[in-house]
Design a protein around this motif. Sequence first.
Motif, PDB file in Angstrom:
ATOM      1  N   HIS A 152      16.132  18.840  16.250  1.00  0.00           N
ATOM      2  CA  HIS A 152      14.807  19.027  16.387  1.00  0.00           C
ATOM      3  C   HIS A 152      14.042  17.407  15.961  1.00  0.00           C
ATOM      4  O   HIS A 152      13.023  17.193  16.478  1.00  0.00           O
ATOM      5  N   ALA A 161      11.230  16.072  18.341  1.00  0.00           N
ATOM      6  CA  ALA A 161      10.020  15.781  17.591  1.00  0.00           C
ATOM      7  C   ALA A 161       9.675  14.360  17.824  1.00  0.00           C
ATOM      8  O   ALA A 161       8.594  13.945  18.127  1.00  0.00           O
ATOM      9  N   ASP A 191       9.097  23.854  17.031  1.00  0.00           N
ATOM     10  CA  ASP A 191       9.242  23.633  15.548  1.00  0.00           C
ATOM     11  C   ASP A 191      10.974  23.981  15.529  1.00  0.00           C
ATOM     12  O   ASP A 191      11.695  24.274  16.420  1.00  0.00           O
ATOM     13  N   PRO A 219       2.189  30.125  16.839  1.00  0.00           N
ATOM     14  CA  PRO A 219       1.445  28.917  16.823  1.00  0.00           C
ATOM     15  C   PRO A 219      -0.031  29.097  17.766  1.00  0.00           C
ATOM     16  O   PRO A 219      -0.332  30.256  18.311  1.00  0.00           O
TER      17      PRO A 219
END
Length: 333
Positions: free
Chosen positions: A22, A26, A40, A256
Amino acid sequence: MSISAHVRPLQNVSAADAAAWHQVVAASTAHDLPGVPAPDAGQIHAMLTRPALGSHRLTWLATGADGAPVGVAGLRVFTSAGQDHLAELELHVDPAHRRLGTGSLLLSAAVAACRTENRRSLITTAPADGPGEAFGERRGFRRALTLDHLVLRLDDRAGADLERIAEAEHPGYRLAGWTGTVPDDLAAAFAAAKNAMNDMPVGDLDYGSVAWDADRVRAMAAVVADRGDTLLTVAAVHDDGTMAGYTEILVPQGVPPRVQQYDTAVVPAHRGHGLGLWVKAAMVRRLRAEYPSVVEIETDNADDNAHMLAVNHRMGFRSYRRTREFQLDVVTR
């Protein structure tokens, strides 16, 4: 500069491995796609640890001299009949560690795995005109398809217009909807409609085709639920019981603000009646009622899919970026 990264396959992905993955994704997304939300940590963990439909996954993590994560690669190896020649690559390198050979090491591991798995075609996606595109083309990937990414804002103006479209009558058809697994009485009809996706534009990709049946559509819904996401479907059902068309929305875990369009298809025999626009407008109405915190839908269309692009523009979708699909023809032994 010398290559300083160490690449290791991830046999059993730990929570620490998923967190490292992650971190790299990101950073890569923020640099290459500013304004585009990255998955996420929970979504990454589910993607790496839960089974996918009709495939298995191989993963690699690259770390620097200090042990910090600097790159990742994932290979989805398709196993269903009609696609058992195919693998799909996802590769990210932290922007601070690019041009040091990490991407090449990860790609070499993935290509070697393709040969071991006897996969002749390796496909991947990269932002148009970005560093990933240049990286792939230097290593033999050829451009095969361009995708337009569009976003619909679910504001009051869009909602009022789409409500009228959703309420319009279509003699001979009715709307049906469900969450997760298709109801048993619609499973066979849904599978038949799913097969209509096999004529979607795929450019020059050696993508193959998938044969859907009731068991496969149930398995797909189970995979989505297992990773914590929610799949919504709205369909147009003909009076004779056949499914004329459908649309799907994926609501990621945590709900989200932006959700993802999955398939939209209209069976060839039922095209020309506005059913694609109808089911998509009905889906917007459903989203606004059931998920009021959702404010955007993202979708993508092949740039030569003029009909679906016209439908999406009629709904109010606006283009905001482009990606390209690339293919490497793997020499197997």
